[in-house]
Write a protein that holds these residues in place. Structure first.
Motif, short mmCIF file in Angstrom:
data_model
loop_
_atom_site.label_atom_id
_atom_site.label_comp_id
_atom_site.label_asym_id
_atom_site.label_seq_id
_atom_site.Cartn_x
_atom_site.Cartn_y
_atom_site.Cartn_z
N ILE A 150 0.84 -1.21 0.00
CA ILE A 150 0.00 0.00 0.00
C ILE A 150 0.87 1.25 0.00
O ILE A 150 0.66 2.18 -0.79
CB ILE A 150 -0.96 0.00 1.21
N GLU A 151 1.85 1.28 0.88
CA GLU A 151 2.74 2.45 0.95
C GLU A 151 3.49 2.66 -0.36
O GLU A 151 3.66 3.79 -0.82
CB GLU A 151 3.71 2.31 2.12
N PHE A 152 3.92 1.57 -0.99
CA PHE A 152 4.63 1.67 -2.27
C PHE A 152 3.73 2.27 -3.34
O PHE A 152 4.09 3.25 -3.99
CB PHE A 152 5.12 0.29 -2.70
N PHE A 153 2.54 1.69 -3.55
CA PHE A 153 1.66 2.20 -4.59
C PHE A 153 1.18 3.61 -4.27
O PHE A 153 1.08 4.44 -5.16
CB PHE A 153 0.48 1.25 -4.83
N ASN A 154 0.89 3.88 -3.03
CA ASN A 154 0.40 5.22 -2.68
C ASN A 154 1.48 6.28 -2.85
O ASN A 154 1.15 7.44 -3.08
CB ASN A 154 -0.17 5.24 -1.26
N SER A 155 2.73 5.91 -2.79
CA SER A 155 3.80 6.87 -3.02
C SER A 155 3.98 7.15 -4.52
O SER A 155 4.55 8.17 -4.90
CB SER A 155 5.12 6.37 -2.43
N LYS A 156 3.48 6.27 -5.36
CA LYS A 156 3.64 6.41 -6.81
C LYS A 156 2.50 7.17 -7.50
O LYS A 156 2.70 7.73 -8.56
CB LYS A 156 3.72 5.01 -7.46
N TYR A 157 1.31 7.13 -6.89
CA TYR A 157 0.14 7.60 -7.62
C TYR A 157 -0.58 8.72 -6.88
O TYR A 157 -0.54 8.81 -5.66
CB TYR A 157 -0.84 6.44 -7.84
N ALA A 158 -1.32 9.49 -7.68
CA ALA A 158 -2.15 10.56 -7.12
C ALA A 158 -3.25 9.96 -6.25
O ALA A 158 -3.55 8.77 -6.32
CB ALA A 158 -2.77 11.36 -8.26
N ASP A 160 -6.37 9.87 -6.27
CA ASP A 160 -7.51 9.19 -6.88
C ASP A 160 -7.17 7.75 -7.33
O ASP A 160 -8.05 7.02 -7.76
CB ASP A 160 -8.10 9.99 -8.04
N PHE A 161 -5.90 7.35 -7.22
CA PHE A 161 -5.51 6.00 -7.62
C PHE A 161 -4.84 5.27 -6.46
O PHE A 161 -4.03 4.40 -6.63
CB PHE A 161 -4.55 6.08 -8.82
N GLN A 162 -5.20 5.69 -5.25
CA GLN A 162 -4.58 5.11 -4.06
C GLN A 162 -5.09 3.69 -3.82
O GLN A 162 -6.21 3.34 -4.18
CB GLN A 162 -4.92 5.96 -2.82
N VAL A 163 -4.23 2.90 -3.22
CA VAL A 163 -4.56 1.53 -2.82
C VAL A 163 -5.11 1.58 -1.42
O VAL A 163 -4.64 2.36 -0.59
CB VAL A 163 -3.29 0.64 -2.89
N LYS A 164 -6.07 0.74 -1.14
CA LYS A 164 -6.64 0.67 0.21
C LYS A 164 -6.40 -0.69 0.80
O LYS A 164 -6.19 -1.64 0.17
CB LYS A 164 -8.13 0.97 0.16
#
Length: 164
Positions: A150-158, A160-164
């Motif tokens: 989650i932290e990895f993907f959330n650091s990459k994307y705006a 509106d495209f966050q992982v939960k």
């Protein structure tokens, strides 16, 4: 507990929406990629299903594989050219099989105590080894890796495209 363990399937499956190349980028310098983490989870599920679960009997001393050996196998497999989506599918199918086996166990089987490599107590939880304590530790393990992903993907994307 089994339902919580099972829920990792849906969460990992939801990662398919991400671009394939993101699966093979390390989540941090010197860390595994998402693909390696998913393979790691899948390899542990397969190992538990085939080598550990059948031996969880009263007073049995189960000989467990060296953690690093299994982790290295998973990492090498993830980097062998398999796609992220195929890794996800393999994890989901493997977890389904493991959950099905757990659902076939009786309540009393979950509390039978055994040893692993001569140890009666799980050094991480401090609880005697039982199917219940062992699978509970894997729920913690799933959540640890979920948080990393989650932290990895959330650091990459705006946002509106966050992982939960």
């Amino acid at each position: 507990m089994i339902t919580e363990f099972e829920q990792a399937q849906d969460w990992v499956n939801s990662l398919k929406k991400h671009p394939e190349n993101d699966f093979f980028e390390p989540i941090e310098n010197g860390k595994w990629s998402v693909a390696e983490i998913i393979a790691h989870l899948a390899f542990w599920d397969k190992y538990v299903l085939e080598a550990i679960l059948p031996n969880m009997k009263q007073n049995t001393d189960i000989k467990s594989i060296d953690f690093q050996e299994l982790n290295d196998q998973a990492s090498n497999y993830a980097l062998s050219g398999i796609s992220g989506k195929n890794l996800i599918n393999q994890f989901v199918e493997g977890r389904k099989s493991l959950v099905a086996e757990l659902r076939n166990k009786t309540d009393s089987e979950f509390y039978v105590q055994f040893k692993i490599n001569g140890d009666e107590v799980d050094p991480y939880s401090g609880a005697p080894f039982s199917m219940y304590s062992y699978i509970s530790s894997f729920i913690w393990h799933d959540n640890h890796h979920k948080k990393q992903i989650i932290e990895f993907f959330n650091s990459k994307y705006a946002e509106d495209f966050q992982v939960k």
